[in-house]
Motif scaffolding. Structure first.
Motif, PDB file in Angstrom:
ATOM      1  N   CYS A 127       0.852  -1.192   0.000  1.00 62.06           N
ATOM      2  CA  CYS A 127       0.000   0.000   0.000  1.00 62.06           C
ATOM      3  C   CYS A 127       0.883   1.236   0.000  1.00 62.06           C
ATOM      4  O   CYS A 127       1.931   1.268   0.633  1.00 62.06           O
ATOM      5  N   GLY A 128       0.480   2.212  -0.738  1.00 59.75           N
ATOM      6  CA  GLY A 128       1.227   3.457  -0.797  1.00 59.75           C
ATOM      7  C   GLY A 128       2.260   3.473  -1.909  1.00 59.75           C
ATOM      8  O   GLY A 128       2.448   2.493  -2.632  1.00 59.75           O
ATOM      9  N   GLU A 129       2.913   4.617  -2.022  1.00 60.52           N
ATOM     10  CA  GLU A 129       3.928   4.784  -3.054  1.00 60.52           C
ATOM     11  C   GLU A 129       5.231   4.146  -2.606  1.00 60.52           C
ATOM     12  O   GLU A 129       5.565   4.179  -1.419  1.00 60.52           O
ATOM     13  N   TYR A 130       5.939   3.578  -3.581  1.00 61.05           N
ATOM     14  CA  TYR A 130       7.220   2.964  -3.256  1.00 61.05           C
ATOM     15  C   TYR A 130       8.182   3.102  -4.430  1.00 61.05           C
ATOM     16  O   TYR A 130       7.784   3.315  -5.565  1.00 61.05           O
ATOM     17  N   HIS A 131       9.453   2.999  -4.082  1.00 65.35           N
ATOM     18  CA  HIS A 131      10.513   2.991  -5.087  1.00 65.35           C
ATOM     19  C   HIS A 131      11.251   1.674  -4.921  1.00 65.35           C
ATOM     20  O   HIS A 131      11.688   1.331  -3.815  1.00 65.35           O
ATOM     21  N   LEU A 132      11.373   0.922  -6.009  1.00 64.32           N
ATOM     22  CA  LEU A 132      12.059  -0.364  -5.980  1.00 64.32           C
ATOM     23  C   LEU A 132      13.357  -0.241  -6.761  1.00 64.32           C
ATOM     24  O   LEU A 132      13.346  -0.032  -7.971  1.00 64.32           O
ATOM     25  N   GLU A 133      14.460  -0.350  -6.050  1.00 59.52           N
ATOM     26  CA  GLU A 133      15.778  -0.327  -6.673  1.00 59.52           C
ATOM     27  C   GLU A 133      16.179  -1.769  -6.961  1.00 59.52           C
ATOM     28  O   GLU A 133      16.279  -2.589  -6.039  1.00 59.52           O
ATOM     29  N   GLU A 162       4.320  -6.683   8.848  1.00 60.43           N
ATOM     30  CA  GLU A 162       5.190  -6.336   9.979  1.00 60.43           C
ATOM     31  C   GLU A 162       5.615  -4.872   9.927  1.00 60.43           C
ATOM     32  O   GLU A 162       5.888  -4.258  10.955  1.00 60.43           O
ATOM     33  N   ARG A 163       5.682  -4.318   8.744  1.00 61.05           N
ATOM     34  CA  ARG A 163       6.134  -2.949   8.550  1.00 61.05           C
ATOM     35  C   ARG A 163       4.974  -1.971   8.380  1.00 61.05           C
ATOM     36  O   ARG A 163       5.181  -0.786   8.177  1.00 61.05           O
ATOM     37  N   GLY A 164       3.745  -2.480   8.386  1.00 64.93           N
ATOM     38  CA  GLY A 164       2.575  -1.624   8.196  1.00 64.93           C
ATOM     39  C   GLY A 164       2.354  -1.225   6.752  1.00 64.93           C
ATOM     40  O   GLY A 164       1.710  -0.224   6.475  1.00 64.93           O
ATOM     41  N   TRP A 165       2.883  -2.008   5.820  1.00 63.95           N
ATOM     42  CA  TRP A 165       2.837  -1.674   4.397  1.00 63.95           C
ATOM     43  C   TRP A 165       1.884  -2.554   3.600  1.00 63.95           C
ATOM     44  O   TRP A 165       1.791  -2.419   2.386  1.00 63.95           O
TER      45      TRP A 165
END
Length: 115
Positions: free
Chosen positions: A27-33, A77-80
Motif C-alpha cells: 500500500c502506498g507509493e514505493y521505489h524499488l531499486e 510487519e512494517r505496516g505496508w
C-alpha cells in the motif's frame, strides 16, 4: 515513500513474480531499486542461490518473497500491507492455502516439486 531494494538477475522469473506481487500487495507509493547481482562477485556469493531477496531501508531482508504469504507477512510487519488486496489474493488462491499446500505439489528436502 517506501524504499526497497530487490537483489535480482536478468531473466529471473521468481524475481518477476515477486515484483508483480509487490505491486499488488504494497500500500502506498514505493521505489524499488533493482540490484543486479551478476555484476558483483560479493553479491553473487551472498545472494546467488537466494534471489529474489527484498530488503527494506533498515537492511532487513526477505528471501522467497515470491510466496504470497511470506511477502504479505513481511509487509504487514512494517505496516505496508494492503489488507484488502491480500484478502482478494487469498480468495483467488483458494482460501487459506499457502504455496506448500497446493494440490499436485510435493515437498521434498525443503523444495516444492510439481506433480
Amino acid at each position: 515513500m517506501i524504499r526497497l531494494r530487490l537483489y535480482t538477475t536478468l531473466g529471473c522469473h521468481l524475481c518477476e513474480q515477486q515484483e508483480s506481487l509487490l505491486a499488488v500487495l504494497l500500500c502506498g507509493e514505493y521505489h524499488l531499486e533493482k540490484i543486479e547481482i551478476s555484476e558483483d562477485e560479493a553479491l553473487m556469493e551472498r545472494y546467488g542461490v537466494r534471489i529474489p531477496v527484498l530488503a527494506d531501508e533498515a537492511g532487513e531482508e526477505l528471501d522467497r518473497g515470491f510466496e504470497p504469504p511470506l511477502l504479505a507477512a513481511w509487509l504487514a510487519e512494517r505496516g505496508w500491507l494492503d489488507e484488502a488486496a491480500w484478502q482478494s489474493l487469498r480468495r483467488q488462491m483458494g482460501g487459506e492455502a499457502g504455496p506448500r499446500e497446493v494440490k499436485s505439489a510435493v515437498m521434498r528436502g525443503g523444495r516444492r516439486y510439481l506433480g
